[in-house]
Motif scaffolding. Structure first.
Motif, PDB file in Angstrom:
ATOM      1  N   MET A 109       0.967  -1.240   0.024  1.00  0.00           N
ATOM      2  CA  MET A 109       0.106  -0.136   0.135  1.00  0.00           C
ATOM      3  C   MET A 109       0.605   1.233  -0.063  1.00  0.00           C
ATOM      4  O   MET A 109       1.731   1.588   0.879  1.00  0.00           O
ATOM      5  N   LYS A 110       0.614   2.247  -1.098  1.00  0.00           N
ATOM      6  CA  LYS A 110       1.373   3.210  -1.021  1.00  0.00           C
ATOM      7  C   LYS A 110       0.856   4.400   0.001  1.00  0.00           C
ATOM      8  O   LYS A 110      -0.338   4.505   0.106  1.00  0.00           O
ATOM      9  N   LYS A 111       1.548   5.169   0.531  1.00  0.00           N
ATOM     10  CA  LYS A 111       1.352   6.171   1.440  1.00  0.00           C
ATOM     11  C   LYS A 111       1.472   7.501   0.785  1.00  0.00           C
ATOM     12  O   LYS A 111       2.627   7.899   0.308  1.00  0.00           O
ATOM     13  N   VAL A 112       0.397   8.292   0.807  1.00  0.00           N
ATOM     14  CA  VAL A 112       0.526   9.680   0.158  1.00  0.00           C
ATOM     15  C   VAL A 112       0.033  10.525   1.143  1.00  0.00           C
ATOM     16  O   VAL A 112      -1.020  10.735   2.095  1.00  0.00           O
ATOM     17  N   LEU A 113       1.137  11.702   1.235  1.00  0.00           N
ATOM     18  CA  LEU A 113       0.788  12.810   2.066  1.00  0.00           C
ATOM     19  C   LEU A 113       0.461  14.024   1.382  1.00  0.00           C
ATOM     20  O   LEU A 113       1.073  14.420   0.225  1.00  0.00           O
ATOM     21  N   LEU A 114      -0.598  14.284   1.369  1.00  0.00           N
ATOM     22  CA  LEU A 114      -1.421  15.412   0.654  1.00  0.00           C
ATOM     23  C   LEU A 114      -1.439  16.786   1.565  1.00  0.00           C
ATOM     24  O   LEU A 114      -2.019  17.017   2.204  1.00  0.00           O
ATOM     25  N   LEU A 115      -0.598  17.712   0.889  1.00  0.00           N
ATOM     26  CA  LEU A 115      -0.512  18.950   1.633  1.00  0.00           C
ATOM     27  C   LEU A 115      -1.245  20.098   0.907  1.00  0.00           C
ATOM     28  O   LEU A 115      -0.979  20.506  -0.251  1.00  0.00           O
ATOM     29  N   SER A 116      -2.134  20.709   1.561  1.00  0.00           N
ATOM     30  CA  SER A 116      -2.711  21.895   1.224  1.00  0.00           C
ATOM     31  C   SER A 116      -2.296  23.269   1.726  1.00  0.00           C
ATOM     32  O   SER A 116      -1.767  23.266   2.674  1.00  0.00           O
TER      33      SER A 116
ATOM     34  N   THR B  76       8.889  11.541   5.589  1.00  0.00           N
ATOM     35  CA  THR B  76       9.698  10.300   5.047  1.00  0.00           C
ATOM     36  C   THR B  76       8.969   8.987   5.285  1.00  0.00           C
ATOM     37  O   THR B  76       9.310   8.249   4.640  1.00  0.00           O
ATOM     38  N   ALA B  77       7.713   9.051   6.080  1.00  0.00           N
ATOM     39  CA  ALA B  77       6.952   7.850   6.136  1.00  0.00           C
ATOM     40  C   ALA B  77       5.984   7.726   5.110  1.00  0.00           C
ATOM     41  O   ALA B  77       5.340   6.546   4.986  1.00  0.00           O
ATOM     42  N   HIS B  78       6.052   8.756   4.210  1.00  0.00           N
ATOM     43  CA  HIS B  78       5.172   8.610   2.975  1.00  0.00           C
ATOM     44  C   HIS B  78       5.675   8.428   1.725  1.00  0.00           C
ATOM     45  O   HIS B  78       7.165   8.805   1.519  1.00  0.00           O
ATOM     46  N   ASP B  79       5.314   7.577   0.709  1.00  0.00           N
ATOM     47  CA  ASP B  79       5.810   7.525  -0.666  1.00  0.00           C
ATOM     48  C   ASP B  79       5.653   8.446  -1.598  1.00  0.00           C
ATOM     49  O   ASP B  79       6.595   8.805  -2.311  1.00  0.00           O
TER      50      ASP B  79
END
Length: 200
Positions: A1-8, A83-86
């Motif tokens: 499972m890929k981890k996505v960090l979504l920054l607004s 760093t924990a997100h892909d």
């Protein structure tokens, strides 16, 4: 499972143009095997980077005062999350030809010599590997590829500094140039967003 960090990072919240691009990207990920972490950099409300915080990074963990430990932890936790997100998705508006100051305050905590990059005889070397960056850029005018676009080279260089060199920029431009131009810009951007999301 890929981890996505979504920054607004829109000061207009969900109504901001860049926030609408972020929402479109999130919608494209629905049903995919991904885990999304959302972070609002405006709500995070980080202060501008000051000397005491930089000095806290330079002090050995065991030698830090209580105040320095608290200041250093601010950056440590953000880097740990990063760093924990892909995949890092940064939805960003263009304010006065640059990135919002809140984004700068956040990135200042990520770019740390000896932690996310280091200096070598051949120049700086990034220490973060295997990440993909997607920048969703909303602009009132049309600037990409011109001298007026300081945002793209700045973000590109800063993430390259840390080793994040797999980068994709998606632009929605001309958003203040009439309703037809705005509608076309969003439509074109959403096509590109769908392509990028499908490739994750």
């Amino acid at each position: 499972m890929k981890k996505v960090l979504l920054l607004s990072s829109s000061i207009f919240g969900d109504q901001g143009n860049s926030s609408q691009l972020a929402a479109a990207f999130k919608a494209e990920l629905a049903g995919k095997d991904v885990q999304i972490t959302e972070k609002d950099l405006i709500a995070l409300d980080l202060p501008h980077l000051g000397a005491p915080e930089i000095l806290s990074w330079m002090a050995a963990p065991g030698d830090r005062t209580a105040e320095q430990a608290e200041l250093a932890q601010r950056s440590d936790l953000l880097i740990e999350e990063f760093t924990a997100h892909d995949v890092i998705v940064l939805a960003v508006p263009l304010y006065n030809l640059g990135i919002p100051s809140q984004v700068k305050a956040y990135l200042d905590r990520l770019a740390r010599a000896g932690v996310t990059f280091k200096y070598t005889e051949n120049g700086p070397q990034g220490l973060i590997e295997g990440k993909k960056l997607v920048v969703l850029a909303a602009r009132g005018g049309v600037y990409a590829g011109s001298q007026w676009d300081s945002q793209t080279p700045h973000l590109g260089a800063l993430f390259n500094l840390m080793g994040v060199n797999d980068q994709t920029f998606v632009y929605a431009e001309g958003l203040n140039m009439g309703e037809d131009a705005k509608a076309k810009a969003f439509a074109d951007a959403k096509v590109k967003i769908a392509e990028v999301a499908a490739a994750l």
